[in-house]
Design an enzyme around this catalytic site. Structure first.
Site, PDB file in Angstrom:
ATOM      1  N   HIS A 377       0.804  -1.232   0.000  1.00 59.83           N
ATOM      2  CA  HIS A 377       0.000   0.000   0.000  1.00 59.83           C
ATOM      3  C   HIS A 377       0.832   1.274   0.000  1.00 59.83           C
ATOM      4  O   HIS A 377       0.297   2.346   0.234  1.00 59.83           O
ATOM      5  CB  HIS A 377      -0.915   0.041   1.227  1.00 59.83           C
ATOM      6  CG  HIS A 377      -1.948  -1.038   1.266  1.00 59.83           C
ATOM      7  ND1 HIS A 377      -3.230  -0.860   0.789  1.00 59.83           N
ATOM      8  CD2 HIS A 377      -1.887  -2.308   1.718  1.00 59.83           C
ATOM      9  CE1 HIS A 377      -3.915  -1.981   0.961  1.00 59.83           C
ATOM     10  NE2 HIS A 377      -3.120  -2.876   1.523  1.00 59.83           N
ATOM     11  N   LYS A 570      -8.576  13.650   4.631  1.00 61.27           N
ATOM     12  CA  LYS A 570      -7.659  12.512   4.588  1.00 61.27           C
ATOM     13  C   LYS A 570      -6.641  12.724   5.696  1.00 61.27           C
ATOM     14  O   LYS A 570      -6.626  13.798   6.310  1.00 61.27           O
ATOM     15  CB  LYS A 570      -6.948  12.440   3.230  1.00 61.27           C
ATOM     16  CG  LYS A 570      -6.321  13.782   2.799  1.00 61.27           C
ATOM     17  CD  LYS A 570      -5.740  13.730   1.385  1.00 61.27           C
ATOM     18  CE  LYS A 570      -6.753  13.877   0.294  1.00 61.27           C
ATOM     19  NZ  LYS A 570      -6.868  12.704  -0.569  1.00 61.27           N
ATOM     20  N   ARG A 571      -5.796  11.722   5.989  1.00 60.77           N
ATOM     21  CA  ARG A 571      -4.750  11.938   6.982  1.00 60.77           C
ATOM     22  C   ARG A 571      -3.879  13.118   6.576  1.00 60.77           C
ATOM     23  O   ARG A 571      -3.727  13.402   5.380  1.00 60.77           O
ATOM     24  CB  ARG A 571      -3.891  10.669   7.116  1.00 60.77           C
ATOM     25  CG  ARG A 571      -4.600   9.531   7.812  1.00 60.77           C
ATOM     26  CD  ARG A 571      -5.046   9.899   9.216  1.00 60.77           C
ATOM     27  NE  ARG A 571      -3.895  10.036  10.096  1.00 60.77           N
ATOM     28  CZ  ARG A 571      -3.497   9.098  10.942  1.00 60.77           C
ATOM     29  NH1 ARG A 571      -4.158   7.953  11.044  1.00 60.77           N
ATOM     30  NH2 ARG A 571      -2.434   9.285  11.716  1.00 60.77           N
ATOM     31  N   LYS A 576       0.552  14.448   0.838  1.00 58.24           N
ATOM     32  CA  LYS A 576      -0.826  14.709   0.405  1.00 58.24           C
ATOM     33  C   LYS A 576      -1.045  16.195   0.126  1.00 58.24           C
ATOM     34  O   LYS A 576      -2.064  16.597  -0.434  1.00 58.24           O
ATOM     35  CB  LYS A 576      -1.818  14.202   1.451  1.00 58.24           C
ATOM     36  CG  LYS A 576      -1.802  12.667   1.598  1.00 58.24           C
ATOM     37  CD  LYS A 576      -2.747  12.207   2.696  1.00 58.24           C
ATOM     38  CE  LYS A 576      -2.625  10.729   3.028  1.00 58.24           C
ATOM     39  NZ  LYS A 576      -3.306   9.842   2.060  1.00 58.24           N
ATOM     40  N   THR A 678      -8.763   6.419  -1.718  1.00 54.60           N
ATOM     41  CA  THR A 678     -10.108   5.846  -1.810  1.00 54.60           C
ATOM     42  C   THR A 678     -11.163   6.901  -1.474  1.00 54.60           C
ATOM     43  O   THR A 678     -12.310   6.789  -1.892  1.00 54.60           O
ATOM     44  CB  THR A 678     -10.268   4.642  -0.853  1.00 54.60           C
ATOM     45  OG1 THR A 678      -9.718   4.994   0.421  1.00 54.60           O
ATOM     46  CG2 THR A 678      -9.560   3.422  -1.383  1.00 54.60           C
ATOM     47  N   LYS A 682     -15.108   7.818  -3.045  1.00 47.62           N
ATOM     48  CA  LYS A 682     -16.346   8.115  -2.307  1.00 47.62           C
ATOM     49  C   LYS A 682     -16.924   9.439  -2.776  1.00 47.62           C
ATOM     50  O   LYS A 682     -18.139   9.583  -2.968  1.00 47.62           O
ATOM     51  CB  LYS A 682     -16.065   8.180  -0.796  1.00 47.62           C
ATOM     52  CG  LYS A 682     -15.641   6.848  -0.202  1.00 47.62           C
ATOM     53  CD  LYS A 682     -14.950   6.999   1.150  1.00 47.62           C
ATOM     54  CE  LYS A 682     -14.165   5.723   1.469  1.00 47.62           C
ATOM     55  NZ  LYS A 682     -13.226   5.888   2.588  1.00 47.62           N
TER      56      LYS A 682
HETATM   57  C1  26Q Z   1       3.315   0.373  10.403  1.00 49.76           C
HETATM   58  C2  26Q Z   1       4.224   0.046  11.395  1.00 49.76           C
HETATM   59  C3  26Q Z   1       4.093   0.563  12.672  1.00 49.76           C
HETATM   60  C4  26Q Z   1       3.030   1.407  12.954  1.00 49.76           C
HETATM   61  C5  26Q Z   1       2.119   1.736  11.960  1.00 49.76           C
HETATM   62  C6  26Q Z   1       2.280   1.225  10.685  1.00 49.76           C
HETATM   63  C7  26Q Z   1       1.306   1.580   9.621  1.00 49.76           C
HETATM   64  C8  26Q Z   1      -0.039   1.674   9.898  1.00 49.76           C
HETATM   65  C9  26Q Z   1      -0.933   2.036   8.909  1.00 49.76           C
HETATM   66  C10 26Q Z   1       1.723   1.823   8.322  1.00 49.76           C
HETATM   67  C11 26Q Z   1       0.820   2.169   7.331  1.00 49.76           C
HETATM   68  C12 26Q Z   1      -0.519   2.286   7.621  1.00 49.76           C
HETATM   69  C13 26Q Z   1      -1.526   2.665   6.639  1.00 49.76           C
HETATM   70  C14 26Q Z   1      -1.286   2.921   5.371  1.00 49.76           C
HETATM   71  C15 26Q Z   1      -2.346   3.341   4.464  1.00 49.76           C
HETATM   72  O1  26Q Z   1      -3.470   3.603   4.870  1.00 49.76           O
HETATM   73  N1  26Q Z   1      -2.057   3.431   3.156  1.00 49.76           N
HETATM   74  C16 26Q Z   1      -3.064   3.818   2.213  1.00 49.76           C
HETATM   75  O2  26Q Z   1      -3.709   2.641   1.752  1.00 49.76           O
HETATM   76  C17 26Q Z   1      -4.832   2.954   0.949  1.00 49.76           C
HETATM   77  C18 26Q Z   1      -5.533   1.656   0.615  1.00 49.76           C
HETATM   78  O3  26Q Z   1      -4.775   0.916  -0.299  1.00 49.76           O
HETATM   79  C19 26Q Z   1      -4.399   3.709  -0.299  1.00 49.76           C
HETATM   80  O4  26Q Z   1      -5.554   4.108  -0.992  1.00 49.76           O
HETATM   81  C20 26Q Z   1      -3.581   4.958   0.086  1.00 49.76           C
HETATM   82  O5  26Q Z   1      -3.050   5.555  -1.080  1.00 49.76           O
HETATM   83  C21 26Q Z   1      -2.454   4.556   1.024  1.00 49.76           C
HETATM   84  O6  26Q Z   1      -1.770   5.717   1.479  1.00 49.76           O
END
Ligand code: 26Q
Length: 837
Positions: A377, A570-571, A576, A678, A682
């Protein structure tokens, strides 16, 4: 690991299996509601509490799910079908009640039943807490996926963690983000069922011993570990009006019986309690980062806890059906890993098959590599997960040994493929050498899987040509693309009933399960009458959002529902580029102050999102948005022409309101950085028009809707790459008067008069030639495109046409399409129709 008291007695099966049918008429819901409200919850007509009404109604609805749940699981068992498991550290479910009603097809009946009882259904719905067990895109994708799996009648189960505290709630104090813990389970959770009888034991620490077994085979034993119990909590996942109810199984960490306090010597009491708490801490809190936070021991514990519990669960189920013969296991099971977070499942499956069930390395590896599939991702190299070998050796000694074993064989394979190319070995190795040895989880995930996918066309292409180039050369057949989607149940039918019923009136309701049907709306874009109805619905949604904001937050705000609603939710992340949005807002403000307002289009810019608590720059961006908002909104020269709002505590239930009200969808990331996005889908589905870069799924959105109905701007990914090394933001500022004035306002502390210097780091970051996000490079193109947006918006009919066409062409972005692709290319499951009563 079932303890005795949960398995010894069985009820009489003929007495249990014949339950009276639950009615689906209004009176049935009224009766059941009263039962629960009065008899179970002990409330009466004098209690005025939407919360307890919600509890009673939820229980009545949950009852209707139970029979279907049981029948579905029995169907899977009877058919001995191949099954899929979606392993994810995050399931961002949001609210359950209204979605359960929608999918059971009882929304109108229940609304009427409640109305007859003098209860407003909206009030009940809006007091349900969000299940915020995720950060953002990746977590919400998991939630949309399991909705689609159930709606497509695929035998897929979600496995995740039951965090006691979900995503923090965000409030804004003096313009700054303040985080508060989200104790979402405080008032209980009616949707989950605890299943102590399916608990499993998870090992941590200790060491590995080996011995020869009775057949003279070397066997490894992980001994001296501190164990924790994983107890599952199941939530029913109903398909859309099809009788299927799948399972989301979330694990909670519980201390094992060894922590039983009376077994400790009196002197150890405090230590014993501390150890128990430490064990139960594993599922205490969701890590609030949406990019990786490397090295935290508790996070690694969480990941292993999820992987081990879920695999033990699947293996226990297998053994209950087929005994200890695993020769057909890979034919019947498939695991999808949601990013590398659960990828420790690869060595864990090896361990369970070899150490517990006696398979050889080669047998275990064959099964592992045939059952694991990995989804990536992110393209940001800094977000790739790595764990120190030292930490893994201490926490998961047997797992670390197995990873070394996997790597040794993998390196041999690479050496065969590219003899004499030492550099390849170094690049591909699962173990990164250096001051500290680290495990590269993405390499482990690719080496141990039969499928590797990206989440949008561009993203997959960049994985193949960049990040995972060598792996792609070695195993091109493993790579595939699965463009993301969103579930049209929650994100159109559920959240926008007015638009949904207009659509259904025109083209029937088959779009809810086949979103490509929306294409049939296209001809109506030319119908004046239809356009007016479309516009009225959007207008009403905008007014509702204004009321919602007023209710919740600022009372006296001048918030003009006639204005162009310009939305970025978004975050908060540098890539972004919320900053680019703010630069544009400041530019508009500057134009107003200079009197450059001929043909002005009033605009309301709404920005929402959470910053990771440790991400200082992201938090500064929130502060800047709030400060700019404060100055602009208070300036009498600005009036209704421009409003900037920061939307606090952005979450799933907030998006359900926001997306219906959006005119313009901001998707402005630096090209090549957003894997998919995503939120863009929406917003499009609800008739917003995108202003966006050629990044992630934006590219495919534009392809579907056509260039005339999409506001494209900015450098392409290739141009971004080509610029690096000679990017000169100062020269760009020098040449652009508008940009110069914007930067000047910022540097003159116009938005931080009494807080000197607080934005210096932000300003410097975009002026820096090494700015990876190249915000300044896209400013001119962005501002010019925003002008085109205004020209389009001024012509209301033209805008409404574009809005209709965006919705009509959003069919591709249903997770039903995405999941069908996962299924035909990766999972190969057979849909399982469930007999309906
Ligand atoms: C990893 C290690 C330790 C702590 C946290 C994490 C961690 C947690 C969440 C790393 C990444 C995430 C989330 C990533 C994320 O949401 N990525 C998004 O995924 C979406 C679904 O595929 C995409 O549409 C977005 O582009 C992408 O940024």
């Amino acid at each position: 690991m079932p303890t005795k008291k949960f398995v010894t007695s069985k009820p009489n099966s003929s007495l249990i299996s014949h339950l009276p049918e639950q009615g689906m008429e209004k009176k049935d819901f009224v009766d059941d509601f009263k039962q629960y409200y009065v008899h179970l919850l002990g409330r009466d007509e004098h209690t005025s509490s939407p919360f307890y009404a919600g509890e009673a109604l939820s229980m009545a609805i949950r009852d209707r799910l139970m029979e279907r749940w049981k029948t579905t699981q029995q169907t899977y068992k009877d058919n001995e079908c191949r099954r899929g498991y979606y392993l994810s550290m995050e399931f961002l479910m949001g609210r359950t009640l209204s979605n359960a009603m929608l999918n059971l097809g009882i929304t109108d009946t229940v609304t009427q039943a409640m109305y007859d009882l003098g209860i407003e259904i909206e009030e009940i719905i809006s007091c349900e807490q969000d299940a915020g067990l995720g950060n953002g895109g990746l977590g919400r994708l998991a939630a949309c996926f399991i909705d689609s799996c159930a709606s497509l009648q695929l035998p897929v189960m979600g496995y995740g963690l039951r965090y006691e505290y979900g995503m923090f709630t965000q409030s804004i104090v003096d313009g700054e983000q303040v985080e508060k813990p989200d104790h979402w389970l405080r008032h209980g959770n009616v949707w989950e069922i605890e299943r102590l009888e399916y608990s499993h034991r998870i090992k941590f620490g200790g060491h590995v011993e080996d011995h020869l077994d009775e057949n003279g085979k070397q066997r490894f034993c992980w001994v001296g570990s501190n164990d924790v119990l994983a107890t599952p909590y199941d939530t029913p996942i109903p398909g859309y009006q099809n009788g299927t109810v799948n399972t989301l199984r979330l694990w909670k960490a519980v201390a094992t019986e060894e922590f039983n306090l009376d077994e400790f010597h009196a002197g150890d009491y405090a230590e014993a309690v501390a150890a128990k708490i430490a064990a139960e801490n594993i599922t205490m809190v969701l890590y609030p980062n949406d990019s990786s936070e490397n090295g935290k021991e508790l996070r690694l514990r969480q990941q292993y806890f999820l992987a081990s519990a879920s695999l033990q669960d699947v293996l226990a189920h297998w053994i209950s059906l087929y005994g200890r013969d695993f020769s057909h296991f890979a034919e019947k099971n498939c695991f999808q890993l949601n990013d590398t977070h659960p990828s420790i499942a690869i060595p864990e499956l090896m361990r369970l098959l070899m150490d517990i069930h006696g398979l050889s390395w080669n047998e275990a590896w064959k099964i592992t590599r045939a059952t694991m599939a990995y989804t990536n991702h992110t393209l940001l190299p800094e977000a790739l997960e790595k764990w120190s070998v030292k930490l893994m050796q201490r926490l998961l000694p047997r797992i670390m040994d197995i990873i070394f074993g996997i790597n040794a064989r993998f390196m041999a394979e690479v050496a065969m493929h590219w003899p004499g190319e030492g550099e390849r070995l170094r690049c591909l190795s699962i173990i990164e050498e250096g001051d500290v040895q680290q495990v590269r989880m993405a390499h482990l995930a690719i080496a141990g899987s039969f499928s590797v996918n990206g989440v949008a066309q561009l993203h997959t292409q960049l994985l193949q040509q960049g990040l995972f180039r060598d792996f792609y050369e070695l195993w091109p057949h493993k790579f595939n693309n699965k463009t993301n989607g969103v579930t049209p149940r929650r994100w159109l039918a559920g959240c926008n009933p007015a638009l949904a019923s207009l659509i259904t009136e025109m083209i029937g309701n088959s779009w809810i399960t086949d979103l490509t049907q929306l294409k049939k709306l296209e001809p109506y874009a030319n119908d004046v009458n239809f356009r007016k109805r479309w516009r009225d619905i959007k207008q009403a949604a905008k007014e509702r959002l204004v009321d919602y904001k007023k209710d919740k937050h600022e009372g006296e705000l001048h918030f003009n529902a006639e204005a162009l609603f310009d939305i970025q939710v978004k975050r908060i992340h540098e890539y972004k580029r919320q900053l680019l949005n703010v630069l544009h807002v400041i530019h508009l403000y500057d134009r107003i102050k200079r009197g450059d307002t001929k043909n002005w289009v009033p605009r309301c810019v709404l920005i929402g999102g959470k910053a990771a608590p440790g991400y200082i720059i992201a938090k500064k961006i929130i502060k800047l948005i709030n400060n700019v908002s404060h100055v602009i909104n208070a300036d009498p020269d600005v009036g209704d022409k421009l409003t900037l709002l920061f939307f606090p505590d952005y979450r799933v239930s907030a998006m359900e309101k926001i997306c219906t009200a959006a005119d313009l969808s901001e998707q402005i990331s630096t090209a090549g950085k957003e894997a998919s996005g995503t939120g863009n889908m929406k917003l499009m589905m609800n008739g917003a028009i995108t202003i966006g870069t050629l990044d992630g799924a934006n590219i495919e959105i534009r392809e579907e809707v056509g260039d005339d109905n999409f506001f494209l701007f900015g450098l392409t990914e290739e141009q971004i790459v080509a610029r690096r090394g000679h990017y000169d933001p100062l020269a760009i500022i020098e040449m652009d008067d508008d940009l110069q004035r914007v930067i000047h306002l910022l540097e003159a502390a116009h938005f931080n008069q009494f807080e000197p210097g607080i934005f210096d780091d932000l300003i410097n970051s975009i002026k820096c030639p090494h700015d990876p996000w190249m915000t300044i490079a896209d400013f001119r193109s962005y501002v010019d495109t925003q002008k085109r947006v205004e020209d389009a918006y001024r012509d209301k009919d033209h805008w409404t046409r574009m809005s209709i066409l965006n919705c009509a062409n959003s069919g591709k972005f249903s997770t039903d399409r995405t999941i069908n692709e996962y299924n035909s290319d990766i999972w190969k499951l057979t849909p399982q129709p469930v007999k309906r009563k």
